[in-house]
Design a protein around this motif. Structure first.
Motif, PDB file in Angstrom:
ATOM      1  N   ASN A  68       2.023   7.292   1.911  1.00 21.08           N
ATOM      2  CA  ASN A  68       2.391   6.752   0.611  1.00 21.08           C
ATOM      3  C   ASN A  68       1.930   7.722  -0.470  1.00 21.08           C
ATOM      4  N   LEU A  69       2.801   7.982  -1.422  1.00 22.11           N
ATOM      5  CA  LEU A  69       2.487   8.834  -2.564  1.00 22.11           C
ATOM      6  C   LEU A  69       2.858   8.070  -3.830  1.00 22.11           C
ATOM      7  N   THR A  70       1.894   7.920  -4.747  1.00 18.20           N
ATOM      8  CA  THR A  70       2.130   7.239  -6.016  1.00 18.20           C
ATOM      9  C   THR A  70       1.662   8.144  -7.144  1.00 18.20           C
ATOM     10  N   GLN A  71       2.504   8.291  -8.158  1.00 19.26           N
ATOM     11  CA  GLN A  71       2.173   9.113  -9.322  1.00 19.26           C
ATOM     12  C   GLN A  71       2.319   8.259 -10.588  1.00 19.26           C
ATOM     13  N   TYR A  72       1.324   8.350 -11.454  1.00 18.31           N
ATOM     14  CA  TYR A  72       1.321   7.629 -12.722  1.00 18.31           C
ATOM     15  C   TYR A  72       1.339   8.646 -13.855  1.00 18.31           C
ATOM     16  N   PHE A  73       2.184   8.412 -14.837  1.00 13.58           N
ATOM     17  CA  PHE A  73       2.313   9.305 -15.982  1.00 13.58           C
ATOM     18  C   PHE A  73       2.070   8.532 -17.272  1.00 13.58           C
ATOM     19  N   THR A  74       1.201   9.032 -18.134  1.00 17.32           N
ATOM     20  CA  THR A  74       1.005   8.446 -19.454  1.00 17.32           C
ATOM     21  C   THR A  74       2.022   9.081 -20.395  1.00 17.32           C
ATOM     22  N   ILE A  75       2.911   8.262 -20.929  1.00 18.60           N
ATOM     23  CA  ILE A  75       3.965   8.756 -21.803  1.00 18.60           C
ATOM     24  C   ILE A  75       3.510   8.722 -23.263  1.00 18.60           C
ATOM     25  N   HIS A  76       2.882   7.624 -23.669  1.00 21.92           N
ATOM     26  CA  HIS A  76       2.405   7.486 -25.045  1.00 21.92           C
ATOM     27  C   HIS A  76       1.076   6.746 -25.009  1.00 21.92           C
ATOM     28  N   THR A  77      -0.017   7.428 -25.331  1.00 20.75           N
ATOM     29  CA  THR A  77      -1.357   6.855 -25.217  1.00 20.75           C
ATOM     30  C   THR A  77      -1.566   5.687 -26.173  1.00 20.75           C
ATOM     31  N   LYS A  78      -1.223   5.842 -27.446  1.00 16.78           N
ATOM     32  CA  LYS A  78      -1.466   4.784 -28.431  1.00 16.78           C
ATOM     33  C   LYS A  78      -0.665   3.525 -28.137  1.00 16.78           C
ATOM     34  N   ALA A  79       0.561   3.678 -27.682  1.00 21.52           N
ATOM     35  CA  ALA A  79       1.408   2.523 -27.368  1.00 21.52           C
ATOM     36  C   ALA A  79       1.177   2.017 -25.943  1.00 21.52           C
ATOM     37  N   ALA A  80       0.315   2.696 -25.182  1.00 21.20           N
ATOM     38  CA  ALA A  80       0.010   2.332 -23.782  1.00 21.20           C
ATOM     39  C   ALA A  80       1.273   2.279 -22.924  1.00 21.20           C
ATOM     40  N   VAL A  81       2.135   3.265 -23.082  1.00 20.90           N
ATOM     41  CA  VAL A  81       3.364   3.350 -22.285  1.00 20.90           C
ATOM     42  C   VAL A  81       3.106   4.303 -21.123  1.00 20.90           C
ATOM     43  N   LYS A  82       3.319   3.779 -19.895  1.00 20.60           N
ATOM     44  CA  LYS A  82       3.117   4.575 -18.682  1.00 20.60           C
ATOM     45  C   LYS A  82       4.333   4.434 -17.778  1.00 20.60           C
ATOM     46  N   ALA A  83       4.500   5.380 -16.885  1.00 19.25           N
ATOM     47  CA  ALA A  83       5.562   5.342 -15.886  1.00 19.25           C
ATOM     48  C   ALA A  83       4.942   5.567 -14.513  1.00 19.25           C
ATOM     49  N   GLU A  84       5.610   5.081 -13.493  1.00 18.46           N
ATOM     50  CA  GLU A  84       5.121   5.229 -12.120  1.00 18.46           C
ATOM     51  C   GLU A  84       6.275   5.642 -11.221  1.00 18.46           C
ATOM     52  N   ILE A  85       5.997   6.574 -10.330  1.00 22.44           N
ATOM     53  CA  ILE A  85       6.941   6.972  -9.286  1.00 22.44           C
ATOM     54  C   ILE A  85       6.186   6.876  -7.970  1.00 22.44           C
ATOM     55  N   SER A  86       6.776   6.172  -7.007  1.00 21.05           N
ATOM     56  CA  SER A  86       6.093   6.044  -5.715  1.00 21.05           C
ATOM     57  C   SER A  86       7.096   6.143  -4.580  1.00 21.05           C
ATOM     58  N   GLY A  87       6.595   6.531  -3.442  1.00 16.80           N
ATOM     59  CA  GLY A  87       7.416   6.645  -2.243  1.00 16.80           C
ATOM     60  C   GLY A  87       6.588   6.331  -1.012  1.00 16.80           C
ATOM     61  N   THR A  88       7.235   5.759  -0.015  1.00 21.32           N
ATOM     62  CA  THR A  88       6.567   5.382   1.232  1.00 21.32           C
ATOM     63  C   THR A  88       7.402   5.852   2.407  1.00 21.32           C
ATOM     64  N   TYR A  89       6.733   6.330   3.435  1.00 16.50           N
ATOM     65  CA  TYR A  89       7.400   6.684   4.687  1.00 16.50           C
ATOM     66  C   TYR A  89       6.700   5.939   5.818  1.00 16.50           C
ATOM     67  N   ASN A  90       7.472   5.271   6.661  1.00 19.22           N
ATOM     68  CA  ASN A  90       6.932   4.574   7.826  1.00 19.22           C
ATOM     69  C   ASN A  90       7.503   5.180   9.091  1.00 19.22           C
ATOM     70  N   GLY A  91       6.641   5.499  10.038  1.00 18.63           N
ATOM     71  CA  GLY A  91       7.065   6.017  11.330  1.00 18.63           C
ATOM     72  C   GLY A  91       7.566   4.889  12.222  1.00 18.63           C
ATOM     73  N   PRO A  92       7.754   5.158  13.494  1.00 23.49           N
ATOM     74  CA  PRO A  92       8.250   4.139  14.416  1.00 23.49           C
ATOM     75  C   PRO A  92       7.270   2.976  14.528  1.00 23.49           C
ATOM     76  N   GLY A  93       7.782   1.806  14.828  1.00 24.53           N
ATOM     77  CA  GLY A  93       6.925   0.638  14.948  1.00 24.53           C
ATOM     78  C   GLY A  93       7.549  -0.426  15.820  1.00 24.53           C
ATOM     79  N   ILE A  94       6.789  -1.456  16.072  1.00 25.77           N
ATOM     80  CA  ILE A  94       7.256  -2.617  16.828  1.00 25.77           C
ATOM     81  C   ILE A  94       7.259  -3.780  15.855  1.00 25.77           C
ATOM     82  N   LEU A  95       8.431  -4.320  15.571  1.00 27.64           N
ATOM     83  CA  LEU A  95       8.536  -5.386  14.597  1.00 27.64           C
ATOM     84  C   LEU A  95       8.583  -6.760  15.250  1.00 27.64           C
TER      85      LEU A  95
END
Length: 108
Positions: A68-95
């Motif tokens: 899992n990789l998650t990235q957070y970006f502060t766009i505007h500090t005073k207005a507390a505006v943030k963005a997030e980009i995340s991604g997940t990879y799952n290998g083989p499993g038994i469901l």
């Protein structure tokens, strides 16, 4: 299952065997800049599902992994505006393990 007198079907749930997971998980946090945070997490583990029920049995072993990789970006500090980009990879499993058999009465 089918009740042969009423011709109704019903399902039941039961724990019939062994389910085991063992492994390792690592995580790290980075801050490349005052406006950018990164969290990385990954794991590797061994899965085992084993059961014997009625006239059937199984014993599955599987090596799996995830990341899992998650990235957070502060766009505007005073207005507390943030963005997030995340991604997940799952290998083989038994469901889910399902064994379906038709009995002689249901073949009519």
């Amino acid at each position: 299952m089918q009740d042969n007198q009423t011709k109704l079907y019903y399902g039941t749930h039961a724990n019939l065997g062994l389910s085991a997971n063992s492994g390792v998980r690592l995580s790290a946090a980075f801050q490349p800049g005052s406006w950018w945070d990164i969290n990385v997490m990954g794991g590797a583990y061994r899965l085992r599902e084993k059961s014997a029920y009625l006239s059937s049995a199984f014993d599955y072993h599987l090596f799996s992994y995830d990341a899992n990789l998650t990235q957070y970006f502060t766009i505007h500090t005073k207005a507390a505006v943030k963005a997030e980009i995340s991604g997940t990879y799952n290998g083989p499993g038994i469901l889910l393990m399902i064994l379906l058999k038709r009995n002689a009465a249901s073949r009519k």
